[in-house]
Design a protein around this motif. Structure first.
Motif, PDB file in Angstrom:
ATOM      1  N   LEU A 189      36.045 -25.860   3.074  1.00  0.00           N
ATOM      2  CA  LEU A 189      36.480 -25.874   4.464  1.00  0.00           C
ATOM      3  C   LEU A 189      35.270 -25.850   5.392  1.00  0.00           C
ATOM      4  CD1 LEU A 189      39.473 -23.346   4.455  1.00  0.00           C
ATOM      5  CD2 LEU A 189      39.541 -25.837   4.243  1.00  0.00           C
ATOM      6  N   PHE A 235      38.085 -22.011   0.135  1.00  0.00           N
ATOM      7  CA  PHE A 235      39.441 -21.484   0.094  1.00  0.00           C
ATOM      8  C   PHE A 235      39.893 -21.440  -1.365  1.00  0.00           C
ATOM      9  CE2 PHE A 235      43.916 -22.470  -0.473  1.00  0.00           C
ATOM     10  CZ  PHE A 235      44.554 -21.510   0.306  1.00  0.00           C
ATOM     11  N   HIS A 289      43.964 -21.605   8.735  1.00  0.00           N
ATOM     12  CA  HIS A 289      42.716 -20.846   8.729  1.00  0.00           C
ATOM     13  C   HIS A 289      41.611 -21.612   9.464  1.00  0.00           C
ATOM     14  CE1 HIS A 289      39.375 -18.341   7.370  1.00  0.00           C
ATOM     15  NE2 HIS A 289      38.756 -19.465   7.041  1.00  0.00           N
ATOM     16  N   TYR A 347      44.316 -13.388   2.740  1.00  0.00           N
ATOM     17  CA  TYR A 347      45.708 -13.661   3.107  1.00  0.00           C
ATOM     18  C   TYR A 347      46.560 -13.138   1.958  1.00  0.00           C
ATOM     19  CZ  TYR A 347      43.679 -16.645   6.695  1.00  0.00           C
ATOM     20  OH  TYR A 347      42.965 -17.115   7.776  1.00  0.00           O
ATOM     21  N   SER A 394      32.182 -22.298   2.945  1.00  0.00           N
ATOM     22  CA  SER A 394      33.461 -21.581   2.938  1.00  0.00           C
ATOM     23  C   SER A 394      34.380 -22.225   1.908  1.00  0.00           C
ATOM     24  CB  SER A 394      34.117 -21.615   4.317  1.00  0.00           C
ATOM     25  OG  SER A 394      33.341 -20.910   5.259  1.00  0.00           O
ATOM     26  N   PRO A 430      45.307 -23.422   4.434  1.00  0.00           N
ATOM     27  CA  PRO A 430      43.938 -23.831   4.785  1.00  0.00           C
ATOM     28  C   PRO A 430      43.822 -24.424   6.183  1.00  0.00           C
ATOM     29  CG  PRO A 430      44.477 -24.536   2.553  1.00  0.00           C
ATOM     30  CD  PRO A 430      45.740 -24.032   3.162  1.00  0.00           C
ATOM     31  N   ALA A 473      45.820 -15.676  -1.267  1.00  0.00           N
ATOM     32  CA  ALA A 473      44.691 -16.584  -1.029  1.00  0.00           C
ATOM     33  C   ALA A 473      43.566 -15.827  -0.349  1.00  0.00           C
ATOM     34  CB  ALA A 473      45.114 -17.780  -0.182  1.00  0.00           C
ATOM     35  N   GLY A 511      46.930 -27.240  -1.652  1.00  0.00           N
ATOM     36  CA  GLY A 511      46.653 -25.957  -1.017  1.00  0.00           C
ATOM     37  C   GLY A 511      47.671 -25.479  -0.018  1.00  0.00           C
ATOM     38  N   ILE A 541      39.326 -16.434   1.375  1.00  0.00           N
ATOM     39  CA  ILE A 541      38.241 -17.318   1.796  1.00  0.00           C
ATOM     40  C   ILE A 541      36.939 -16.694   1.313  1.00  0.00           C
ATOM     41  CG2 ILE A 541      37.116 -18.504   3.691  1.00  0.00           C
ATOM     42  CD1 ILE A 541      40.003 -19.337   3.320  1.00  0.00           C
ATOM     43  N   GLY A 574      43.234 -20.412  -3.551  1.00  0.00           N
ATOM     44  CA  GLY A 574      44.639 -20.033  -3.540  1.00  0.00           C
ATOM     45  C   GLY A 574      45.186 -19.936  -4.944  1.00  0.00           C
TER      46      GLY A 574
END
Length: 936
Positions: free
Chosen positions: A569, A497, A626, A531, A495, A623, A536, A619, A538, A499
């Motif tokens: 993440l 992230f 999430h 998001y 995963s 994060p 952002a 970030g 994922i 942004g």
């Protein structure tokens, strides 16, 4: 405290080969054949066995008192025993109680190999290196996750025994044992077993569990149950068994979101020695200026020769072969039989093709200044070589299988292959014969910075494999393990992230944008969460190589002029969380509080699971929310100023609909300048170095309270006033308010302070200096007058309110303003209700100028009470300074609408009673080398 001399000179029988330093020196130094048992005398302590695991003690004469590493008492005269390899010092009476393993065998005792995350160099007072046991009197390194402290040149010899903070798809432990870390305890630490002092500021003594914090003597620790319950903070810790992260192709720095900018590159690869390093394992290498001594450069196999990384040893020119070999092996923490090795003379021309450069690298400034010429002072260079072996004893570990043994030992020869070893080992581990084809042999290199796994081919000759490892590095053999594991296909899943993207786009638009910017592969990359408000996404990546490529590329990519942020993440397995677990999500702003924010990051990573600690400059808060989106119950701790708290609360409001726990309670560790919200909630005027453990206990015992949040609509437009008719309009915007909103002189002072900090951020690292700047800015405005009451109009609950002659209008939600001042006052007034932070009302107060504000902050006066309500409309007739929770700007003419449309938030208020102490783990202050950062 050093041993000055041995109690007696040791002699070794000659083997017939020439001695070092003689004119007829042999190009190969060592014993060509195996000696008969007992042909060479063993050192004192070798026969002690399990009482001194791996140590090679010798009796020493002390010219000054030193301390025993076991009992921490003085050692005088002839009563001391010193380990030649790891510098462990002990009384003779304590030898049989020594449980601490020697650094030479410590890697073989690691239960689950996990690499360390070393940060930047720092000065750590009264700390000791866990490898060489010497004091850290020079800049040293510290693992950002556990309490490991090492000299830079001891890094290659540190065990990869960092805390196991997550599963990686193969580790399936249901219970966790104590993770003991030796030494560097507070001087007043008490043993959990005997209740006596177990810490010492003089030596590396005592042990502490990295999870539950229990402290004990190394001997007493064996009396404790091996299972760890995570101690007092167990309900706040995110259990490692509930975190899954497939970390292939990513370093631990990436996994724990530790910025690589703070790390110090110490050389290529994993080794912490650079190409010109000439020091020895945290030890003092005497300069060979005496005619009876000489200094040798010792290389550890082909890899160290290629990198020009060597150790210096000083020996007598009349030293026997065995003595030189022992010194060379000790320099690399190798405690094997010296008769299995030889020293081979290294032609200087083979070292990067530059003999002169090598001579300079191995010569200190003192030697250079005193030497008549570089050729005369150049030490000899030797490389440790392993002698060929017809067979070896190999330890095979079960790869995280639930069996009752740590490993099994088998004998391998030239006919042994990976498949034959698997077939021989599985019956010893209780596996059935018919499932042998499902298993494979894995080679694991346990270096301190990275743990590398390699699956061996079935027909791989193991004896040849071991020979190749020994030729590459003799020391590497002790850091290499062989595991037998099930050959199950693992589905990659990472995963990411990302942004910094433009807000307000659809999932397909984000996918197309990332494909255009980074050439993402649609077959293995998909957008799993969006998001949109924060810009952002994922990414779910099903290829380790592609995940690594995207991660590295995102850090150098900008979209629409904004740089992207990429973070790895983990997945939180929320269904496996214990019923009483309410993990704490920690946000730290390292720019707040000078260097305190950076130290708090380290402290909380150490006390909790580092996966639940987030650095806001890397970030932001998204994060973290999430990661905890599926956790049914959690709390939040924000370490920063009021602006940082507002940032996190705004992110919480925007992500609330994605959370399984939509209303987590928020605690504050104040690091800013004003910290008014922290004062109201009893967290104090500012963090001043309190014990982080006590802070977490206070958060656990805090009371939940509600607090109003307010929405401010800023709608700038042209007014009817002719003098302002040329002002350009601005698009409407919405901001959230938690503490207060100021219009006029209050905001003007904040704006001047903000601009001064933007110009020279390095000077704004202390609250005292920041308040001094406020005072200076205020004195410059003391005679300023703008008649604010003539430039604005105020409506409260749809009714016009006539303003008195004021220079500033302030809307307050909490009973603290301007670093703790009571602006509303404590006098009773029948016109207004008593203010509360959860009553749905704002108090409106006016100030007449800078002098009035100073009197309010001095407690001499209060503000001018104007109104109280839940809906306000302010009309600005001119461009006017405005500040919301310390964030100032100049607002164009137009309307400001303040209403209580934002839902109340759950905050944590510190309990009045002093929390009981459950441990004393205060950290020693450190002076880090990087420049201090600004304080928001």
């Amino acid at each position: 405290m050093e041993a000055a001399a041995e109690s007696g000179a040791r002699t070794w029988p000659g083997s017939g080969s020439p001695r070092l330093g003689s004119p007829a020196g042999s190009p190969v130094l060592g014993i060509s054949g195996r000696a008969r048992p007992g042909s060479a005398p063993e050192r004192t302590g070798r026969a002690i066995g399990p009482a001194a695991p791996g140590h090679s003690f010798r009796k020493v004469t002390l010219t000054k008192p030193t301390f025993c590493h076991l009992c921490s008492d003085f050692i005088w005269g002839l009563a001391g025993f010193l380990c030649d390899v790891c510098n462990f010092m002990s009384h003779e009476k304590c030898l049989k109680q020594v449980k601490t393993p020697c650094a030479s065998i410590a890697p073989s005792l690691v239960r689950v190999p996990v690499a360390h995350c070393f940060g930047s160099l720092g000065l750590y007072k009264r700390k000791f290196c866990v490898v060489c046991r010497k004091s850290l009197e020079v800049p040293a390194l510290r693992c950002e996750v556990c309490e490991l402290h090492v000299h830079p040149d001891c890094v290659p010899f540190a065990c990869s025994d960092c805390r196991q903070c997550h599963q990686d798809g193969q580790q399936d432990y249901d219970t966790y044992h104590h993770h003991w870390r030796e030494g560097n305890l507070p001087s007043g630490a008490r043993c959990e077993v005997c209740r006596k002092t177990c810490g010492s500021s003089d030596v590396l003594a005592g042990v502490r569990c990295e999870w539950c914090g229990v402290q004990a003597h190394s001997v007493c620790s064996t009396a404790l149950t091996p299972e760890c319950t995570f101690g007092r903070l167990r309900s706040m810790v995110l259990p490692p068994s509930c975190v899954r992260l497939l970390s292939r192709n990513f370093s631990k720095m990436h996994c724990f979101r530790i910025p690589e900018a703070m790390t110090l590159e110490l050389g290529d690869g994993d080794d912490g020695l650079d190409g010109s390093a000439a020091t020895g394992v945290g030890r003092e290498v005497p300069t060979a200026t005496e005619s009876t001594k000489q200094t040798l450069k010792i290389f550890d196999g082909n890899d160290s020769v290629r990198r020009n990384q060597f150790r210096l040893v000083t020996v007598s020119r009349l030293a026997q072969n065995e003595e030189v070999m022992e010194a060379a092996l000790r320099a690399y923490y190798i405690n094997e039989d010296p008769r299995d090795f030889q020293l081979q003379a290294l032609p200087l021309t083979t070292l990067s093709g530059n003999a002169q450069a090598l001579g300079k690298a191995g010569t200190t400034e003192e030697e250079t200044s005193k030497s008549p010429g570089p050729r005369d002072s150049m030490p000899e260079a030797w490389v440790i070589r392993s002698l060929p072996r017809a067979q070896e004893i190999l330890k095979i570990y079960p790869a995280w299988l639930k069996v009752g043994v740590a490993y099994v030992s088998i004998r391998v020869n030239s006919q042994s292959t990976a498949r034959s070893v698997v077939q021989e080992v599985l019956p010893l581990l209780g596996r059935q014969v018919e499932d042998q084809e499902k298993f494979q042999l894995i080679e694991v290199l346990m270096s301190s910075r990275q743990v590398q796994r390699t699956v061996l081919m079935d027909e791989e000759p193991l004896l040849d494999r071991l020979w190749d490892i020994r030729q590459t590095s003799v020391r590497q053999v002790s850091q290499t393990r062989f595991y037998v594991a099930e050959s199950r296909a693992m589905t990659p899943h990472v995963s990411l992230f990302v942004g910094g993207l433009p807000p307000g786009l659809s999932p397909q638009d984000y996918s197309n944008l990332l494909h255009e910017a980074m050439a993402t592969k649609a077959a293995v990359v998909s957008v799993s969460h969006v998001y949109s408000l924060q810009g952002a996404v994922i990414l779910d990546v099903t290829c380790f190589a592609e995940a690594e490529r995207l991660y590295m590329l995102a850090r150098d990519t900008a979209v629409h002029g904004r740089p992207l942020t990429a973070l790895v993440l983990p997945d939180v397995l929320h269904t496996k969380l214990p019923p009483d677990c309410c993990p704490l999500l920690v946000f730290v702003n390292p720019k707040s509080g000078g260097l305190k924010g950076r130290e708090l990051l380290y402290s909380f990573r150490k006390l909790l699971n580092p996966h639940q600690v987030f650095e806001l400059t890397n970030g932001g808060p998204l994060p973290g929310f999430h990661l905890f989106s599926q956790v049914p119950c959690f709390r939040v701790l924000v370490c920063g100023g009021d602006g940082t708290v507002g940032w996190v609360l705004a992110a919480l409001e925007e992500t609330r609909r994605h959370l399984a726990c939509p209303e987590p309670s928020v605690a504050i560790l104040p690091l800013g300048t004003g910290n008014d919200l922290g004062r109201v909630l009893r967290w104090g005027a500012g963090y001043s170095g309190e014990d982080p453990f006590s802070v977490l206990v206070s958060v656990d015992e805090a009371d939940a309270v509600l607090m109003d949040r307010w929405t401010i609509l800023l709608d700038a437009h042209e007014t009817d006033s002719t003098e302002n008719s040329a002002v350009d309009t601005e698009p409407p915007k919405i901001v959230q308010m938690n503490n207060y909103c100021g219009i006029g002189i209050d905001a003007e002072l904040s704006l001047d302070f903000h601009q001064a900090r933007e110009e020279e951020p390095g000077k704004f690292t202390s609250r005292f200096h920041n308040k001094g700047v406020y005072v200076r800015v205020g004195l410059q405005k003391i005679s300023h007058s703008r008649s604010l009451h003539k430039e604005i109009r105020l409506q409260v609950e749809q009714q016009e309110v006539e303003l008195p002659s004021i220079e500033g209008l302030i809307f307050i939600n909490i009973p603290s303003w301007g670093s703790g001042a009571d602006l509303w006052g404590s006098d009773n007034d029948s016109r207004f209700e008593k203010p509360r932070i959860d009553d749905g009302l704002l108090e409106v107060v006016g100030v007449t100028g800078v002098v009035h504000m100073g009197q309010v902050q001095g407690g001499l006066r209060s503000g001018i009470r104007i109104a109280q309500g839940s809906y306000f409309r302010v009309t600005l007739l001119k461009a006017t300074p405005v500040q919301v929770d310390g964030e100032p700007w100049v607002q164009a003419p137009g309307h400001m609408i303040i209403s209580a449309t934002a839902p109340k938030v759950h905050m944590l208020r510190k309990a009045k009673q002093k929390p009981r102490k459950a441990g004393n783990i205060k950290e020693t202050r450190v002076d880090t080398l990087p420049a201090p950062e600004s304080n928001p």
